[in-house]
Design an enzyme around this catalytic site. Sequence first.
Site, mmCIF file in Angstrom:
data_model
loop_
_atom_site.group_PDB
_atom_site.id
_atom_site.type_symbol
_atom_site.label_atom_id
_atom_site.label_comp_id
_atom_site.label_asym_id
_atom_site.label_seq_id
_atom_site.Cartn_x
_atom_site.Cartn_y
_atom_site.Cartn_z
ATOM 1 N N LYS A 222 0.807 -1.193 0.060
ATOM 2 C CA LYS A 222 0.214 -0.089 0.135
ATOM 3 C C LYS A 222 1.005 1.319 -0.003
ATOM 4 O O LYS A 222 0.753 2.256 -0.744
ATOM 5 C CB LYS A 222 -0.988 0.180 1.374
ATOM 6 C CG LYS A 222 -2.026 -0.973 0.968
ATOM 7 C CD LYS A 222 -3.036 -1.086 2.305
ATOM 8 C CE LYS A 222 -3.769 -2.119 2.356
ATOM 9 N NZ LYS A 222 -4.446 -2.846 3.512
ATOM 10 N N GLN B 69 -4.756 -1.477 9.439
ATOM 11 C CA GLN B 69 -4.574 -2.733 8.703
ATOM 12 C C GLN B 69 -5.609 -3.715 9.826
ATOM 13 O O GLN B 69 -5.221 -3.931 11.049
ATOM 14 C CB GLN B 69 -3.425 -3.294 8.560
ATOM 15 C CG GLN B 69 -3.191 -4.460 8.043
ATOM 16 C CD GLN B 69 -3.809 -4.847 6.334
ATOM 17 O OE1 GLN B 69 -3.882 -3.785 5.871
ATOM 18 N NE2 GLN B 69 -4.213 -5.712 6.082
ATOM 19 N N ASP C 78 -11.045 3.168 3.950
ATOM 20 C CA ASP C 78 -11.810 1.623 3.805
ATOM 21 C C ASP C 78 -13.413 1.651 3.901
ATOM 22 O O ASP C 78 -13.820 0.546 3.414
ATOM 23 C CB ASP C 78 -11.338 1.044 5.386
ATOM 24 C CG ASP C 78 -10.259 0.198 5.170
ATOM 25 O OD1 ASP C 78 -9.861 -0.472 4.048
ATOM 26 O OD2 ASP C 78 -9.567 -0.172 6.190
HETATM 27 N N1 GUN Z 1 -7.434 -6.812 6.051
HETATM 28 C C1 GUN Z 1 -7.953 -7.367 4.747
HETATM 29 N N2 GUN Z 1 -8.552 -6.693 3.939
HETATM 30 C C2 GUN Z 1 -8.553 -5.421 4.470
HETATM 31 C C3 GUN Z 1 -9.095 -4.207 3.901
HETATM 32 O O1 GUN Z 1 -9.670 -4.056 3.096
HETATM 33 N N3 GUN Z 1 -8.883 -3.142 4.809
HETATM 34 C C4 GUN Z 1 -8.276 -3.083 6.164
HETATM 35 N N4 GUN Z 1 -8.051 -2.102 6.685
HETATM 36 N N5 GUN Z 1 -7.604 -4.343 6.538
HETATM 37 C C5 GUN Z 1 -8.012 -5.403 6.048
#
Ligand code: GUN
Length: 300
Positions: free
Chosen positions: A55, A99, A122
Amino acid sequence: MSEARIIDGKALAARVQEKVAKAVAELKKRHGLTPGLAVVLVGDDPASQVYVRNKGRRTVEAGMRSFEYKLPADASERELLDRIAKLNANPDVHGILVQLPLPRQIRTSAVIDAIDPEKDVDGFHVVNAGRLMTGRKGLVPCTPKGCILLIKQVRKTLEGLQAVVIGRSNIVGKPLAHLLLAENCTVTIAHSRTRDLPEVTRRADILVAAVGRPEMVRGDWIKPGAVVIDVGINRVKGEDGSPKLVGDVAFAEAHKVASAITPVPGGVGPMTIAMLLVNTVQAACRQKRVPVPKVLKDYV
Ligand code: GUN
């Protein structure tokens, strides 16, 4: 029936990333605005570390600012909430992503509630979930948003189609069902307690599997000509004993029945980060009261 077309998520994500870079360049030039994304990782889960690193890299490649914060696995909820409060108040940070999953001592709901909904890239905050459900503009979860773009690669309009989503998570299944409904699909959400699941999935013109069970969806669960979107990323042992990634769909079987299908890897996965970048630009523009550059019009 000929074999299914493979929907290339890697290539589509690269095209989206290019457009994001163009949009960011325009925002810098016209408004002196550099969108910024903060990613917070708690603990040292290897898969999460890889996601967070990717990311950050993509964010910088698109010309945006990346802020990374690592907290130890035994960090308290208070420590994380304090970090989020600082990011909420920082005008250079337009998007905040914590995350998931989080260590057990931290309540995920308390963390999501603490993020400013305007910075919630998100789309997990109840304010954004509510906006999605009621058809208002807001930040939409990245993976479901990527799924819709992938489907639109092979179907111009989704109106009137039967869509079946297997999985009811807040991250994928539920928001995706609302996006499909907004596209005028007739939507069914199936899950672990659904009776006679293959009979339900065989009705689907669009079938999305988001359950995290390796190769659960078999060829004979699929209506001939359906579009199949595989959200699963499961690490299993290959025939030679080495680890490999498989989806929630038995690809070789499905490929013979569907008209189009996403591969794993290289399908939904790459789209998630691409949509995160789009959401960060969208959030930055809204916070600075400037329009989202036209080059991103298909994505916001
Ligand atoms: N863990 C797995 N997928 C995601 C996501 O799309 N966002 C976040 N913050 N954590 C994740």
